[in-house]
Design a protein around this motif. Sequence first.
Motif, short mmCIF file in Angstrom:
data_model
loop_
_atom_site.label_atom_id
_atom_site.label_comp_id
_atom_site.label_asym_id
_atom_site.label_seq_id
_atom_site.Cartn_x
_atom_site.Cartn_y
_atom_site.Cartn_z
N PHE A 31 0.79 -1.24 0.00
CA PHE A 31 0.00 0.00 0.00
C PHE A 31 0.82 1.29 0.00
N ALA A 32 2.14 1.19 0.17
CA ALA A 32 2.95 2.41 0.14
C ALA A 32 3.14 2.81 -1.32
N VAL A 33 2.17 3.50 -1.86
CA VAL A 33 2.14 3.80 -3.29
C VAL A 33 2.89 5.09 -3.61
N SER A 34 3.27 5.21 -4.85
CA SER A 34 3.93 6.42 -5.33
C SER A 34 2.89 7.51 -5.61
N ARG A 35 3.33 8.78 -5.47
CA ARG A 35 2.45 9.91 -5.79
C ARG A 35 2.83 10.55 -7.12
N GLU A 36 3.62 9.83 -7.91
CA GLU A 36 4.15 10.41 -9.15
C GLU A 36 3.04 10.84 -10.10
N ILE A 37 1.99 10.04 -10.22
CA ILE A 37 0.92 10.41 -11.15
C ILE A 37 0.21 11.67 -10.70
N LEU A 38 0.07 11.86 -9.38
CA LEU A 38 -0.52 13.09 -8.87
C LEU A 38 0.40 14.28 -9.09
N GLN A 39 1.69 14.06 -8.88
CA GLN A 39 2.65 15.15 -9.06
C GLN A 39 2.68 15.62 -10.51
N ASP A 40 2.58 14.67 -11.44
CA ASP A 40 2.54 15.05 -12.86
C ASP A 40 1.25 15.79 -13.21
N ALA B 98 14.61 -6.32 17.05
CA ALA B 98 13.69 -5.21 16.81
C ALA B 98 14.34 -4.12 15.98
N LEU B 99 15.57 -3.74 16.33
CA LEU B 99 16.28 -2.71 15.56
C LEU B 99 16.64 -3.23 14.17
N GLU B 100 17.01 -4.49 14.09
CA GLU B 100 17.33 -5.09 12.80
C GLU B 100 16.11 -5.04 11.87
N ARG B 101 14.94 -5.29 12.42
CA ARG B 101 13.71 -5.25 11.63
C ARG B 101 13.43 -3.83 11.14
N VAL B 102 13.64 -2.85 12.00
CA VAL B 102 13.40 -1.45 11.63
C VAL B 102 14.38 -1.01 10.55
N MET B 103 15.64 -1.43 10.66
CA MET B 103 16.62 -1.08 9.64
C MET B 103 16.27 -1.72 8.29
N PHE C 235 13.78 0.44 6.58
CA PHE C 235 14.44 1.60 5.98
C PHE C 235 15.04 1.22 4.62
N ASP C 236 15.64 0.04 4.56
CA ASP C 236 16.32 -0.38 3.33
C ASP C 236 15.33 -0.74 2.22
N MET C 237 14.16 -1.26 2.59
CA MET C 237 13.27 -1.80 1.56
C MET C 237 12.36 -0.75 0.91
N ILE C 238 12.08 0.37 1.59
CA ILE C 238 11.08 1.30 1.08
C ILE C 238 11.73 2.47 0.35
N GLU D 235 9.01 0.82 13.56
CA GLU D 235 9.05 0.96 12.10
C GLU D 235 8.76 2.39 11.63
N PRO D 236 7.87 3.14 12.32
CA PRO D 236 7.64 4.52 11.87
C PRO D 236 8.90 5.39 11.88
N LEU D 237 9.87 5.05 12.73
CA LEU D 237 11.13 5.81 12.72
C LEU D 237 11.83 5.64 11.38
N ALA D 238 11.80 4.42 10.83
CA ALA D 238 12.42 4.17 9.54
C ALA D 238 11.70 4.94 8.44
N ILE D 239 10.37 4.99 8.52
CA ILE D 239 9.59 5.74 7.54
C ILE D 239 9.94 7.22 7.60
N LEU D 240 10.02 7.76 8.81
CA LEU D 240 10.36 9.18 8.99
C LEU D 240 11.72 9.49 8.38
N CYS D 241 12.72 8.68 8.69
CA CYS D 241 14.07 8.96 8.21
C CYS D 241 14.17 8.83 6.69
N LYS D 242 13.54 7.80 6.13
CA LYS D 242 13.63 7.60 4.68
C LYS D 242 12.90 8.72 3.94
N ALA D 243 11.74 9.11 4.44
CA ALA D 243 10.93 10.13 3.77
C ALA D 243 11.61 11.49 3.77
#
Length: 407
Positions: A210-219, A340-345, A348-351, A303-311
Motif C-alpha cells: 500500500f505504500a504507493v507512489s504519488r508520481e501520477i498526482l505530481q505530474d 527489533a532494531l534489525e527489523r526497523v533497519m 528503511f532499506d526496503m522502502i 518501524e515509523p522511525l524508519a519511515i520518517l528517516c527515509k521520507a
Amino acid sequence: MSEPAPTAPYQPAEAPKPRARSRAALLKRLADVVCLPASRVNAFERAMTADLLVEMLRDAVVEEREKVARRLATLVEMPGTLVRLLLRDEISVARALLENSPTLGDADLIDCVRHATLEHRRMIAQRRGVAEMVSDALVESGEASVVEVLLRNELGRLGHQTVETVVAMSRDNPRLLPLLLRRPELRPSHAYVMFWWADADARKLILQRFAVSREILQDAVGDLFAIASEEGWQDPMSRKALQFIERRQRNRAAIAKSPFDSLDDAVAAAQTGLTRDVAEEISYLSGLKPMTGAKIFTDPGGEPLAILCKATGLPRAAVRALWRGLRRPETDSTGAMVPALERVMAVFDMIAVDRAQTVLRYWNWSLSSAMTPALLKAIREGDEAAVDEYSVPQRAAMLALSRDFGR
C-alpha cells in the motif's frame, strides 16, 4: 392417632402415542404443492398452501421440519413467511436452505442474521456471492468468528461501510488483520491506519502493498504549485492537498525558527536523549505536526522511525540515532543487533523515498490536519458519532488516537 392418607392406585405410565402417519404425509403433500411449477399452481394457491404449511410446521418435530426444508431447498421462489420460518429454525433445519438454496433473497438472509444464532450467521458468511448488504448485517453483530469466515469467503462482497467496521474491529481482534490485508476492497487509507496496531509481519505487508507512489498526482498538478504560491496559498483545502502531493518533505521555513541548523543536527542532538522539545523540533523540521511526531516516537515497534528517516532523506545512521535517543536497546549480550532494531533497519532499506513520503504524509494528514477541537473532544470521549462519516482523515484519527488519550 390419625389414619394414613390413602395412596393413589398404581397406574402404568402411558405409552407414547405413535406419530400420526397422516401428519408426515400431509406435510410432504403440502410441500409438494408449494414446489409445483407456475404452470400448475398460481401465486395465490401457492401462498395459501404455504400459510397452511407454516401453521403445521410450527408444531412439527425437528425431523419433520428438516424434511420440508430439504424439499424446498431447490425451489426458485419460496413464500416469504415459509422461508423465514425455516431460516430462523434450528441450524439442522436451516442448514438445508443455507447450504443448498442459491436463490435466497438478501432480505431473508438479513432477517436470519438478525434473528437466528451464531451458527446461522457463520453459515451465511460462507455462502457463495454474499451481497454487500448481507455482509454489512453480518458485521453489525460484532462477532469476530463470523467476520473471520466472511473475510475468508473470496466470493463474498464487502461494502465500504463493512470494511470500515472490520478495520475498527481488527484493533481488538488481531486474527482479522491479515485476512483484511488480502481483501481487494481494502484501500490505502484503511491499511495506513491499521499499521498502528499491526504486528511486524503485517506492517511489512502494508508497506509492500500500500505504500504507493504519488508520481501520477505530481505530474497531474505540477503547474498548480506556482499558481497557489502566487495566490499566497489562501485556499486552505488546496494548500492541504498540495502539501500531501509535493515532492519536498522537509519544512525549510521551520529552519529559520529552529535552534538547530538542520534536521540532521536535530537528530544528532537526540542521541543523548529524545526530549519533548527536541522531538517537536524534529517534527517541525520534517514537515510534521507534533502530534504526528509523538505518535511516531512512541510507537513500540519502531518501524515509523524508519519511515520518517527515509521520507526526509536522512541517512541510515539516523534511524539508529533516534533509536538510541529513545533509550531502546541496540545490541544483545553477544554484541549483535537486537531483532527489533534489525527489523526497523530492514524497513528503511526496503522502502523507496517517495513511497515513504506517501505513508508519512498520510499519517500527518489524518492525525493532524483533520484535528478540529470538536474531533479532539470526540476522540477523548470516544464519541464516534461525532466523526464526519465522509472524512477519511477524521475516521483514521479516531481509530489511531482514541486509546492514546485514554492512557
